[in-house]
Scaffold this active site. Structure first.
Site, PDB file in Angstrom:
ATOM      1  N   LYS A 290       1.877  -3.297   6.296  1.00  0.00           N
ATOM      2  CA  LYS A 290       2.490  -3.194   4.953  1.00  0.00           C
ATOM      3  C   LYS A 290       3.761  -2.652   5.101  1.00  0.00           C
ATOM      4  CE  LYS A 290      -1.428  -4.170   3.234  1.00  0.00           C
ATOM      5  NZ  LYS A 290      -1.844  -5.406   2.352  1.00  0.00           N
TER       6      LYS A 290
ATOM      7  N   TYR B 133      -2.230  -0.970  10.466  1.00  0.00           N
ATOM      8  CA  TYR B 133      -2.167  -1.185   8.878  1.00  0.00           C
ATOM      9  C   TYR B 133      -1.007  -0.732   8.496  1.00  0.00           C
ATOM     10  CZ  TYR B 133      -4.049  -1.263   4.249  1.00  0.00           C
ATOM     11  OH  TYR B 133      -3.971  -1.677   2.896  1.00  0.00           O
TER      12      TYR B 133
ATOM     13  N   SER C 141       0.827  -1.474   0.011  1.00  0.00           N
ATOM     14  CA  SER C 141      -0.037   0.158  -0.166  1.00  0.00           C
ATOM     15  C   SER C 141       0.890   1.235  -0.019  1.00  0.00           C
ATOM     16  CB  SER C 141      -0.818   0.065   1.243  1.00  0.00           C
ATOM     17  OG  SER C 141      -1.400   1.316   1.484  1.00  0.00           O
TER      18      SER C 141
END
Ligand code: NAP
Length: 252
Positions: free
Chosen positions: A161, A157, A144
């Site tokens: 990533k 998150y 991402s």
């Protein structure tokens, strides 16, 4: 006139996780259109069957694999049975946005369990199949823009990533002697089930779009065709790095 390796995936057997909807489904469709036989993996059987039928109706070749990627024993057995593969789009992932100060252990474990742990062991199982068969291949991990920068409510998150970016580099170094490339694709915001809540509120939507110099979210098709490029012979020397599809988000 030079001879170019091309963007086709003819003759390749590809596994796509998280293929029941969103980015994974679009990538599976694009890879099939580019000539690969695609195995679509996720938990939702009906949605997988619908995607496989759509690919077949368009003249492509695909099959469904019902699989929970967090069940490592099932992952190893399923990949050993369905492989060896020439390409993996290692894409199943979740986000559970929470303010950093409110993150609870269950959410932390759930998100790391899918985005990092499951992605790691799916990649390991596919790479083992490639290496044992003595065939080259490519693994595209879904990262991402949040694998490169931070964002509000995304401490968990972003951590996952960034971990995907790190393991990609190490895997690329170790697997290169086997002819296996390992890269990430790094989307900006894309409108899928994963971001439905973020886009539901107009103010939140506008604040996201203001951060994207291109002035709009990316589409699933744009991510899908980037994955096709990364899997194709045209990307034959691209490994251990990321390709951001972020509309300029990280350039600021
Ligand atoms: P999505 O529409 O919610 O799709 C997620 C996919 O992952 C579904 O096919 C889901 O299938 C699968 N999945 C989730 N848990 C699973 C499990 N335990 N076992 C097997 N499959 C599982 O999300 P998306 O937006 O397409 O996201 C796909 C990837 O792109 C994720 O890694 C995400 O972090 C990344 N990404 C998304 C965006 C964005 O803005 N949308 C931006 C950057 C990166 P089942 O529920 O059927 O199992």
């Amino acid at each position: 006139m030079a001879r170019f390796p091309g963007f086709r995936l003819d003759g390749m057997r590809a596994l796509v996780t998280g293929a029941s909807r969103g980015i994974g489904r679009a990538a599976a469709e694009a890879m099939a259109e580019a000539g690969a036989h695609v195995v679509l993996a996720a938990r939702a059987k009906d949605e997988l069957d619908e995607a496989v039928a759509g690919i077949a109706a368009a003249g492509g070749s695909a099959e469904a694999l019902v699989l929970d990627v967090t069940d490592t024993a099932s992952v190893r057995a399923a990949i050993a049975a369905a492989g060896p593969f020439d390409a993996l789009f290692n894409n199943a992932g979740i986000n559970r946005p929470q303010p950093f100060l409110a993150v609870d252990e269950a959410t932390y474990d759930e998100v790391y369990g899918i985005n990092v742990r499951a992605a790691f062991f799916v990649a390991q199982a596919v790479a083992k199949g490639m290496a044992d068969a003595g065939r080259p291949g490519v693994i595209v991990n879904t990262s991402s823009q949040m694998g490169v920068v931070g964002g509000p409510n995304r401490a968990v998150y972003c951590g996952t990533k960034h971990a995907v970016e790190g393991m990609t580099k190490a895997m690329a170094v170790e697997l290169a002697p086997h002819g296996i490339r390992v890269v990430t694709v790094g989307p900006t915001f894309v409108e899928t089930a994963l971001t439905a809540a973020a886009f539901a509120d107009d103010a939140a939507r506008q604040s996201v779009i203001r951060r994207i110099p291109m002035g709009r979210p990316a589409t699933v098709e744009e991510i899908a065709q980037t994955v096709v490029f990364l899997c194709s012979p045209a990307a034959g020397m691209v490994t251990g790095t990321h390709l951001l599809v972020d509309g300029g988000w990280t350039a600021q």
